[in-house]
Design a protein around this motif. Structure first.
Motif, PDB file in Angstrom:
ATOM      1  N   ASN A  76       0.875  -1.440  -0.137  1.00  0.00           N
ATOM      2  CA  ASN A  76       0.096   0.154  -0.176  1.00  0.00           C
ATOM      3  C   ASN A  76       0.673   0.920   0.268  1.00  0.00           C
ATOM      4  O   ASN A  76       2.304   1.099  -0.033  1.00  0.00           O
ATOM      5  CB  ASN A  76      -1.041  -0.030   1.158  1.00  0.00           C
ATOM      6  CG  ASN A  76      -0.417  -0.163   2.454  1.00  0.00           C
ATOM      7  OD1 ASN A  76       0.738   0.282   2.970  1.00  0.00           O
ATOM      8  ND2 ASN A  76      -0.992  -0.599   3.243  1.00  0.00           N
TER       9      ASN A  76
ATOM     10  N   GLN B  24       0.760   5.395   1.376  1.00  0.00           N
ATOM     11  CA  GLN B  24      -0.163   5.969   2.708  1.00  0.00           C
ATOM     12  C   GLN B  24       0.136   7.278   2.125  1.00  0.00           C
ATOM     13  O   GLN B  24       1.574   7.783   2.975  1.00  0.00           O
ATOM     14  CB  GLN B  24      -0.064   5.595   3.848  1.00  0.00           C
ATOM     15  CG  GLN B  24      -0.852   5.475   4.732  1.00  0.00           C
ATOM     16  CD  GLN B  24      -1.153   5.082   5.653  1.00  0.00           C
ATOM     17  OE1 GLN B  24      -0.655   3.997   6.340  1.00  0.00           O
ATOM     18  NE2 GLN B  24      -1.486   5.269   7.299  1.00  0.00           N
TER      19      GLN B  24
ATOM     20  N   ASN C 286       5.749  -5.690   3.224  1.00  0.00           N
ATOM     21  CA  ASN C 286       6.562  -6.904   3.581  1.00  0.00           C
ATOM     22  C   ASN C 286       7.323  -6.312   4.889  1.00  0.00           C
ATOM     23  O   ASN C 286       7.898  -6.812   5.267  1.00  0.00           O
ATOM     24  CB  ASN C 286       6.682  -8.397   2.554  1.00  0.00           C
ATOM     25  CG  ASN C 286       7.867  -8.000   2.222  1.00  0.00           C
ATOM     26  OD1 ASN C 286       8.474  -6.603   2.028  1.00  0.00           O
ATOM     27  ND2 ASN C 286       8.459  -9.389   1.626  1.00  0.00           N
TER      28      ASN C 286
ATOM     29  N   PRO D 239       8.463  -2.533   7.438  1.00  0.00           N
ATOM     30  CA  PRO D 239       7.918  -1.560   7.454  1.00  0.00           C
ATOM     31  C   PRO D 239       7.409  -0.584   6.958  1.00  0.00           C
ATOM     32  O   PRO D 239       8.434  -0.264   5.958  1.00  0.00           O
ATOM     33  CB  PRO D 239       8.484  -1.554   9.288  1.00  0.00           C
ATOM     34  CG  PRO D 239       8.915  -2.776   9.402  1.00  0.00           C
ATOM     35  CD  PRO D 239       9.210  -2.917   8.545  1.00  0.00           C
ATOM     36  N   LEU D 240       6.686   0.355   7.062  1.00  0.00           N
ATOM     37  CA  LEU D 240       6.741   1.772   6.479  1.00  0.00           C
ATOM     38  C   LEU D 240       7.990   2.857   6.337  1.00  0.00           C
ATOM     39  O   LEU D 240       8.538   2.380   7.245  1.00  0.00           O
ATOM     40  CB  LEU D 240       5.358   2.378   6.815  1.00  0.00           C
ATOM     41  CG  LEU D 240       4.116   2.254   6.813  1.00  0.00           C
ATOM     42  CD1 LEU D 240       3.494   3.497   8.018  1.00  0.00           C
ATOM     43  CD2 LEU D 240       3.406   1.783   5.647  1.00  0.00           C
TER      44      LEU D 240
ATOM     45  N   PHE E  24       9.834   5.818   4.409  1.00  0.00           N
ATOM     46  CA  PHE E  24       9.190   7.024   4.514  1.00  0.00           C
ATOM     47  C   PHE E  24       9.850   8.035   3.454  1.00  0.00           C
ATOM     48  O   PHE E  24      10.879   7.804   3.186  1.00  0.00           O
ATOM     49  CB  PHE E  24       8.563   8.105   5.470  1.00  0.00           C
ATOM     50  CG  PHE E  24       7.306   7.779   6.880  1.00  0.00           C
ATOM     51  CD1 PHE E  24       7.805   6.635   7.278  1.00  0.00           C
ATOM     52  CD2 PHE E  24       6.663   8.482   6.355  1.00  0.00           C
ATOM     53  CE1 PHE E  24       6.824   6.279   8.040  1.00  0.00           C
ATOM     54  CE2 PHE E  24       5.423   8.221   7.258  1.00  0.00           C
ATOM     55  CZ  PHE E  24       5.129   7.342   8.211  1.00  0.00           C
TER      56      PHE E  24
ATOM     57  N   PHE F 141       5.486   0.476  15.992  1.00  0.00           N
ATOM     58  CA  PHE F 141       6.384   0.763  15.270  1.00  0.00           C
ATOM     59  C   PHE F 141       7.282   2.022  16.362  1.00  0.00           C
ATOM     60  O   PHE F 141       6.446   3.148  16.859  1.00  0.00           O
ATOM     61  CB  PHE F 141       6.386   0.646  13.925  1.00  0.00           C
ATOM     62  CG  PHE F 141       6.218   0.008  13.371  1.00  0.00           C
ATOM     63  CD1 PHE F 141       4.709   0.081  13.298  1.00  0.00           C
ATOM     64  CD2 PHE F 141       7.106  -1.270  12.799  1.00  0.00           C
ATOM     65  CE1 PHE F 141       3.927  -1.472  12.006  1.00  0.00           C
ATOM     66  CE2 PHE F 141       6.614  -1.894  12.245  1.00  0.00           C
ATOM     67  CZ  PHE F 141       5.167  -2.147  12.256  1.00  0.00           C
TER      68      PHE F 141
ATOM     69  N   TYR G  59       9.096   5.023  16.129  1.00  0.00           N
ATOM     70  CA  TYR G  59      10.467   6.087  15.467  1.00  0.00           C
ATOM     71  C   TYR G  59      10.574   7.529  15.687  1.00  0.00           C
ATOM     72  O   TYR G  59      10.520   7.741  17.027  1.00  0.00           O
ATOM     73  CB  TYR G  59       9.442   6.965  13.765  1.00  0.00           C
ATOM     74  CG  TYR G  59       8.396   5.624  13.378  1.00  0.00           C
ATOM     75  CD1 TYR G  59       7.338   5.254  12.868  1.00  0.00           C
ATOM     76  CD2 TYR G  59       9.013   5.513  11.766  1.00  0.00           C
ATOM     77  CE1 TYR G  59       6.845   4.222  12.766  1.00  0.00           C
ATOM     78  CE2 TYR G  59       8.057   4.498  11.048  1.00  0.00           C
ATOM     79  CZ  TYR G  59       7.119   3.981  11.495  1.00  0.00           C
ATOM     80  OH  TYR G  59       6.727   3.076  10.490  1.00  0.00           O
TER      81      TYR G  59
ATOM     82  N   SER H  52      13.403  13.492   7.998  1.00  0.00           N
ATOM     83  CA  SER H  52      11.471  12.468   7.347  1.00  0.00           C
ATOM     84  C   SER H  52      11.965  11.179   9.203  1.00  0.00           C
ATOM     85  O   SER H  52      12.326  11.310   9.901  1.00  0.00           O
ATOM     86  CB  SER H  52      11.508  11.523   6.289  1.00  0.00           C
ATOM     87  OG  SER H  52      10.403  11.274   6.948  1.00  0.00           O
TER      88      SER H  52
END
Lengths: 110, 118
Positions: free
Chosen positions: A32, A34, A95, A97-98, A100, B34, B36, B43
């Motif tokens: 996905n 986001q 698969n 973590p995100l 960025f 999670f 961060y 970021s």
């Protein structure tokens, strides 16, 4: 290495203008994509989530598109308002973590 | 949408002390959370993945003995910064994934915790 790039890094527009924020990613095997909004000193607000099987999502004045083949996503903001001023982050989900991007700092001038 | 809270929202501490930050999913269960870290005008950088009932998975370069993570329940994960130093000053943000049937769904983020180490 999975990378997410956002262009431009900063953008300033007059109120009422339509604008497009760009996000590109290197790995097409995404789950996905986001889009988030972050106000200074604040956490993230999720704006839109596009699953890999979808091509776009809409919420109010926001429309996000996803083109997996080209590794690109765009966030379209219609009739921008000063309250839209913030940093907009895109993140790819897979698969892992995100991941960025560095964000686009948007300023909408009244 | 789902709500994730963090506590405290900001903290100032002396160098050498330890600070605990809590992350809670308020209206859903999160098997995975999670952590961060975000430096000014940068970021978000993933520090670790917290799995309920098991050890956290740390990203390369993140010291697991310095940043202790505990995920003892489906709604709470904690990050403890041990022996904090000024270079640990940052904005710490947690997120929780509302995972359904093994599919990777949306992540919901907490409001963040501003840590300042004097």
């Amino acid at each position: 290495k999975q990378e997410v790039t956002q262009i431009p890094a900063a953008l300033s527009v007059p109120e009422g203008e339509n604008l497009v924020l760009n996000c590109s990613f290197t790995d097409s095997a995404i789950y996905n994509l986001q889009w988030f909004r972050q106000d200074p000193g604040k956490g993230l607000t999720s704006l839109l989530l596009i699953q890999s099987s979808q091509r776009e999502q809409t919420s109010g004045r926001l429309n996000a598109s996803l083109d997996k083949s080209s590794g690109r996503s765009t966030l379209y903001i219609a009739a921008s308002q000063p309250g839209d001023s913030a940093t907009y982050l895109c993140a790819r989900g897979g698969n892992t973590p995100l991941v960025f991007g560095k964000g686009t700092r948007l300023s909408v001038i009244a | 949408g789902a709500v994730v809270s963090q506590h405290p929202s900001w903290v100032i501490c002396k160098s050498g002390t330890s600070v605990k930050i809590e992350c809670r999913s308020l209206d859903f269960q999160a098997t995975t959370m999670f952590w961060y870290r975000q430096f000014p005008k940068q970021s978000l950088m993933l520090m670790a993945t917290s799995n309920e009932g098991s050890k956290a998975t740390y990203e390369q370069g993140v010291e697991k003995d310095k940043f202790l993570i505990n995920h003892a329940s489906l709604t709470l994960s904690t990050l403890t910064v041990t022996s904090a130093h000024p270079e640990d000053s940052s904005f710490y943000i947690c997120s929780a994934r509302d995972q359904v049937s093994g599919s990777y769904n949306e992540q919901f983020f907490g409001p963040g915790t501003r840590l300042t180490v004097l």
